[in-house]
Enzyme design. Structure first.
Site, PDB file in Angstrom:
ATOM      1  CE  LYS A   1      -8.103  -2.658   9.338  1.00 51.39           C
ATOM      2  NZ  LYS A   1      -9.009  -3.582   8.602  1.00 51.39           N
TER       3      LYS A   1
ATOM      4  CE1 TYR B   1     -10.819  -6.530  12.934  1.00 47.64           C
ATOM      5  CE2 TYR B   1      -8.467  -7.009  12.987  1.00 47.64           C
ATOM      6  CZ  TYR B   1      -9.517  -6.166  12.661  1.00 47.64           C
ATOM      7  OH  TYR B   1      -9.264  -4.952  12.059  1.00 47.64           O
TER       8      TYR B   1
ATOM      9  CG  ASN C   1      -9.966  -2.266   5.270  1.00 51.58           C
ATOM     10  OD1 ASN C   1      -9.116  -2.473   6.133  1.00 51.58           O
ATOM     11  ND2 ASN C   1     -11.244  -2.503   5.475  1.00 51.58           N
TER      12      ASN C   1
ATOM     13  CG  HIS D   1     -10.890  -1.686  13.256  1.00 53.78           C
ATOM     14  ND1 HIS D   1     -11.885  -2.568  12.919  1.00 53.78           N
ATOM     15  CD2 HIS D   1     -11.112  -1.349  14.564  1.00 53.78           C
ATOM     16  CE1 HIS D   1     -12.664  -2.768  13.978  1.00 53.78           C
ATOM     17  NE2 HIS D   1     -12.216  -2.046  14.982  1.00 53.78           N
TER      18      HIS D   1
ATOM     19  CD  GLU E   1     -13.416  -2.603  18.338  1.00 53.94           C
ATOM     20  OE1 GLU E   1     -13.165  -1.472  17.874  1.00 53.94           O
ATOM     21  OE2 GLU E   1     -13.954  -3.500  17.669  1.00 53.94           O
TER      22      GLU E   1
END
Ligand code: CMP
Length: 140
Positions: free
Chosen positions: A11, A51, A114, A117, A128
């Protein structure tokens, strides 16, 4: 255990801090192989679609802004039980709850920022992976 593939995203908080190599080392040390990888800068609309399942959550807009704020590295990890193994290597979503030695314990800054993913099940992994990669780009 079956050979699996899972979608991973490094990320913006991590790419911005130049942590791609350190995070990839964690995957490889755990026996996961990076069989596809590219660095891309997603639009907010592209993040929103990825998302979509979280669209009703209060953090959705913040999540979409964050994921479109800087480049990300999308990748496909392959290995025995790769989906669960990757989630183990990542650690809990909230870094405050992540086990020592996990990516999120070492690098994540908050529950939103964070660092990584990872797909949570075989069906989501397939969807995905297909969102970001064509079959020709997966080189096992
Ligand atoms: P990820 O595994 O990418 O899946 C959805 C993401 O939403 C999750 O990691 C977090 O980064 C983010 N998220 C979950 N809960 C919150 C929250 N309370 N506030 C902000 N972001 C969140």
């Amino acid at each position: 255990m079956a050979l699996e593939r899972t979608l991973s995203i490094i990320k913006p908080d991590a790419t911005k801090r130049n942590l791609t190599g350190k995070i990839n080392a964690k995957f490889e040390e755990a026996g996961l192989r990076i069989v596809a990888q590219k660095r891309i800068h997603l639009t907010k609309a592209q993040v929103g679609k990825f998302y979509e399942v979280h669209a009703e959550r209060p953090f959705y807009d913040e999540l979409c802004d964050f994921m479109a704020s800087e480049p990300v590295v999308v990748q496909v990890l392959e290995g025995e039980g790769a989906i669960a193994k990757n989630r183990e290597v990542m650690g809990a979503t909230n870094p405050a709850d992540a086990a020592p030695g996990t990516i999120r314990a070492e690098f994540a800054q908050s529950v939103g920022e964070n660092s990584v993913h990872g797909s949570d099940a075989p069906e989501t992994a397939a969807a995905e992976i297909a969102y970001f990669f064509s079959g020709l780009e997966l080189v096992g």
